[in-house]
Write a protein that holds these residues in place. Sequence first.
Motif, PDB file in Angstrom:
ATOM      1  N   GLY A   1      10.760 -15.936   5.526  1.00 34.50           N
ATOM      2  CA  GLY A   1      11.554 -16.619   4.505  1.00 34.50           C
ATOM      3  C   GLY A   1      10.732 -17.652   3.745  1.00 34.50           C
ATOM      4  N   LEU A   2       9.944 -18.464   4.493  1.00 34.48           N
ATOM      5  CA  LEU A   2       9.126 -19.495   3.852  1.00 34.48           C
ATOM      6  C   LEU A   2       8.079 -18.881   2.931  1.00 34.48           C
ATOM      7  CD1 LEU A   2       8.156 -22.434   3.552  1.00 34.48           C
ATOM      8  CD2 LEU A   2       6.744 -22.078   5.611  1.00 34.48           C
ATOM      9  N   MET A   3       7.360 -17.870   3.414  1.00 36.83           N
ATOM     10  CA  MET A   3       6.291 -17.262   2.618  1.00 36.83           C
ATOM     11  C   MET A   3       6.846 -16.517   1.407  1.00 36.83           C
ATOM     12  SD  MET A   3       3.340 -17.977   4.027  1.00 36.83           S
ATOM     13  CE  MET A   3       2.247 -16.668   3.479  1.00 36.83           C
ATOM     14  N   SER A   4       7.997 -15.898   1.571  1.00 33.91           N
ATOM     15  CA  SER A   4       8.601 -15.187   0.437  1.00 33.91           C
ATOM     16  C   SER A   4       8.992 -16.164  -0.661  1.00 33.91           C
ATOM     17  CB  SER A   4       9.838 -14.393   0.914  1.00 33.91           C
ATOM     18  OG  SER A   4       9.462 -13.391   1.836  1.00 33.91           O
ATOM     19  N   ARG A   5       9.508 -17.336  -0.271  1.00 30.97           N
ATOM     20  CA  ARG A   5       9.861 -18.333  -1.279  1.00 30.97           C
ATOM     21  C   ARG A   5       8.607 -18.858  -1.973  1.00 30.97           C
ATOM     22  NH1 ARG A   5      13.371 -19.828   2.936  1.00 30.97           N
ATOM     23  NH2 ARG A   5      11.998 -21.547   3.550  1.00 30.97           N
ATOM     24  N   ARG A   6       7.540 -19.061  -1.207  1.00 33.18           N
ATOM     25  CA  ARG A   6       6.311 -19.584  -1.806  1.00 33.18           C
ATOM     26  C   ARG A   6       5.694 -18.579  -2.774  1.00 33.18           C
ATOM     27  NH1 ARG A   6       3.498 -23.801  -0.028  1.00 33.18           N
ATOM     28  NH2 ARG A   6       1.511 -22.746  -0.443  1.00 33.18           N
ATOM     29  N   HIS A   7       5.734 -17.287  -2.421  1.00 33.75           N
ATOM     30  CA  HIS A   7       5.091 -16.269  -3.270  1.00 33.75           C
ATOM     31  C   HIS A   7       6.032 -15.684  -4.307  1.00 33.75           C
ATOM     32  CE1 HIS A   7       1.706 -15.292  -0.113  1.00 33.75           C
ATOM     33  NE2 HIS A   7       1.841 -16.608  -0.358  1.00 33.75           N
ATOM     34  N   GLY A   8       7.321 -15.957  -4.163  1.00 30.92           N
ATOM     35  CA  GLY A   8       8.283 -15.392  -5.099  1.00 30.92           C
ATOM     36  C   GLY A   8       8.588 -13.939  -4.807  1.00 30.92           C
ATOM     37  N   THR A   9       7.958 -13.364  -3.829  1.00 29.16           N
ATOM     38  CA  THR A   9       8.186 -11.970  -3.431  1.00 29.16           C
ATOM     39  C   THR A   9       7.587 -11.777  -2.046  1.00 29.16           C
ATOM     40  OG1 THR A   9       7.842  -9.646  -4.008  1.00 29.16           O
ATOM     41  CG2 THR A   9       6.014 -11.154  -4.437  1.00 29.16           C
ATOM     42  N   LYS A  10       7.920 -10.690  -1.415  1.00 27.06           N
ATOM     43  CA  LYS A  10       7.337 -10.398  -0.098  1.00 27.06           C
ATOM     44  C   LYS A  10       6.156  -9.446  -0.303  1.00 27.06           C
ATOM     45  CE  LYS A  10       8.534  -8.976   4.635  1.00 27.06           C
ATOM     46  NZ  LYS A  10       7.387  -8.084   4.802  1.00 27.06           N
TER      47      LYS A  10
END
Length: 649
Positions: free
Chosen positions: A492-501
Motif C-alpha cells: 500500500g505504501l509503495m503503491s501510493r509513492r509510485h502512483g501505481t504498482k
Amino acid sequence: MSALLEIENVSRLFQAGEETVTALAGINLEIAGGEFVAIVGASGSGKSTLMNILGCLDQPTLGDYRVAGRSVAGLSADELAALRREHFGFIFQRYQLLGTLSAADNVAMPAVYAGLDATSRRERARTLLDRLGLGDRVNHRPNQLSGGQQQRVSIARALMNGGRIILADEPTGALDSKSGETVLEILKELHGDGHTVIIVTHDMDVAGHADRIIEIRDGGVLSDRLCREPVATAQTQSVVNDASTDRLAGFQRRLAEAFPMALRSMAAHRVRTFLTMLGIIIGIAAVVAVAGLGEGTRQKVLAEISDLGASTLSIFPGRGWGDERADSITTLVVSDADALSAQNYIDSATPQISTSTRVRFGRTSVTANVDGVGQDYFRVNGLTVVRGTGFPAGSVAERRQEAVIDDRAASTLFPGSESPLGKIIMVGPVPVVIIGTVARRAGTPSDKTLQIYLPYTALAGRLLGPTTSLAGLTVRIKENVDTVVAERAIVGLMSRRHGTKDFFVFNSDQLRRTMEKTSRTMTLLIFSVAVISLIVGGIGVMNIMLVSVTERTREIGLRMAVGARRLDIMLQFLIEAVTICIAGSVLGVGLALGVAAAFGRPGSEFPMVISADAVLVACLVALLIGVFFGFLPARNASRLDPVDALSRE
C-alpha cells in the motif's frame, strides 16, 4: 446322605456330519456328599461324557443336572467356571501339567483364578506337595518328575481350592502298578478326609477300591451297586470362595499373575517370539526415525531460511520474476528505503544494486558478483561479520571505497592464513580497501561465485555511473509482526509513492512455508510407509498368536477346568500380544536412537531430532497394536469349549 450331585433324565447328543450320535441317553443318577464312586465302562460307553457333565466341563443336551441343588441349565461360561473353582478338583490320566511351570506353580494355578494372594498360594501349594511326599520337588518342572510324581502334583492341584468333589479320569491309566496303587491310596485318604471322590475307569480292579460302582453301557446306566456301606465323614469346604474374596483385589491379582505367565510363554519360544517381534521393531524404529528425520529436516530448513534472512521482504521492479520490462523501470529509489525504514513495523531496510566484474589482488584475477548495499544490509539479511566490521554510516554517505567480502572470496584472493583486512583489491578499475569479511550464507549454491559488497553509493558513483534507481530493496520485519500483514502495508505504501504498482514483493516466509509443506509431505509419505510396515508387523503378531492358541488348546482347556473365566483366558493371550508389541517398541526405539546417533547428528546431511513425544507416541501405538491385533486370538481362545480343548492333541 443328601444328594450333592443330581442327574435327572440327562441325554447328551453330538452331531457327527449328518449323523446324530447319542453319548448318554436318559440317565438318572444321584451322588451324595462324601461318597467314593467308580464309573466304569468300555471305551465309547459314555463314561467320559458323564464325567465331563458331572465336572461342568460339558452340559447335557436334554434333562437337568444340579450341583448342591443348583441347576447348571442356562448358566454362562463364567458361572460354570465358578462352579468348577468352588466344587471340583480334576485329576487327569495324562496329568495335564504345564511344562513351563514348576510343581508348586502348577498346583497353585486354581488359586490364581480364585483370587488368592501369591503368599497364601505358595504356602498352600508347598503344604499340599509336602503332604503328598513331594516336599523336595516343589521347584521341579514336570519333565523332571516321574509319572507317579506328576500324578501326585495333579492331585495336589485338585485340592488347591478345597476340592470338595474330586473327579479322576483314569488316574492310574498312565502309571505302573506301584505308582497306581500309591495314587489309589491317596484317593482313599482324601475320601476319608471327607472329599467326594468319583473315579472314571475301565479297570474293574481300580473300581473295586470304591464304595459304589456305576456301570455304563451304550450311554445308559447298566448297573448301580453298593460294594460297601459308606463311612460318614465330615464334608470338606472350599478353601477359596469368590463370594468371600474381594472381587477387585482378586482381579488385580489375576492380572498381575498373567504378566509373568506371558513372559514364561514367550521365553519358552524365544526364536518365534523374536521373529514375531521383528516386524514391530522395524515398524516402530521406522516411525520414530521418520518422525525424527522430519523434525530434524524442519529445523534445518528453518535455520537455513533464517540464515537467508529471517522475516525479510524483498522488493523488485516489475510485475514479477522474468518481467522483461523490469530493467526499464526506474521508480525504485533510495528514498523508498528511507520511507520504509521510518515505518514502525520495519526493523531495518537496505537498498541494493548489483553487477558482475573482475576483481584482482596481486596476480590473482577472478570474476565476482558485486553488490552495492546500505549500512544495514548485513543485519537485514542475517549475515555474520566474522572479521572486521560492516559499513559504518559514513561509508554510504561519503561513497567510501570500502569493501566487505565473503569467506570464499577471502580464501581465493588471500590463500593460506593471510588476513584480508586492510588489503586493497581492484574491483574493475576502482581500488577498494577491505574492512571486513562475512560468513557465506547457508543454502547458497556451492559454486565458484565470489561475493563482494560495496556501499551502494560507491558502486553507483564510481563503477556503474550516476544512477538513482535500485535493483531492489530488502526490509526486515520486526519480531512478533505478521509478515503477511507487513507485506500488505508495504504494498500500500509503495503503491501510493509510485502512483501505481510497478514492483513485486518476495516474502521469505513464503519460501519457509513452501519448504515446510514440502518437508511435511515427504515426511508423511515416508511415515505412511513406516505405518504400513507397522501394520504388517501387527498382522504378524496376530497370526502367531492364532497359531499359539491352536498349539496351546489343551492348556486353555486345563485353565478353564481349574476355574479360569473367559476374561482370564482373554487377558492371558492379550497380555502376551501386548507384551510382545511393547518389547518390540522398546527395541525399535533403541534402534531408532542408534541410527540417529550414528547417522543423524546435528549438522549432518539428514539430521534427526527424536523427541520424547515421538517415543511416547510410538510406545502408545505399539500398545494399541497389541490390543487390536491380539484381541481376535485372545477372543478365540476365551471362547473355546473346555471339554473340546482338553481332548485335542
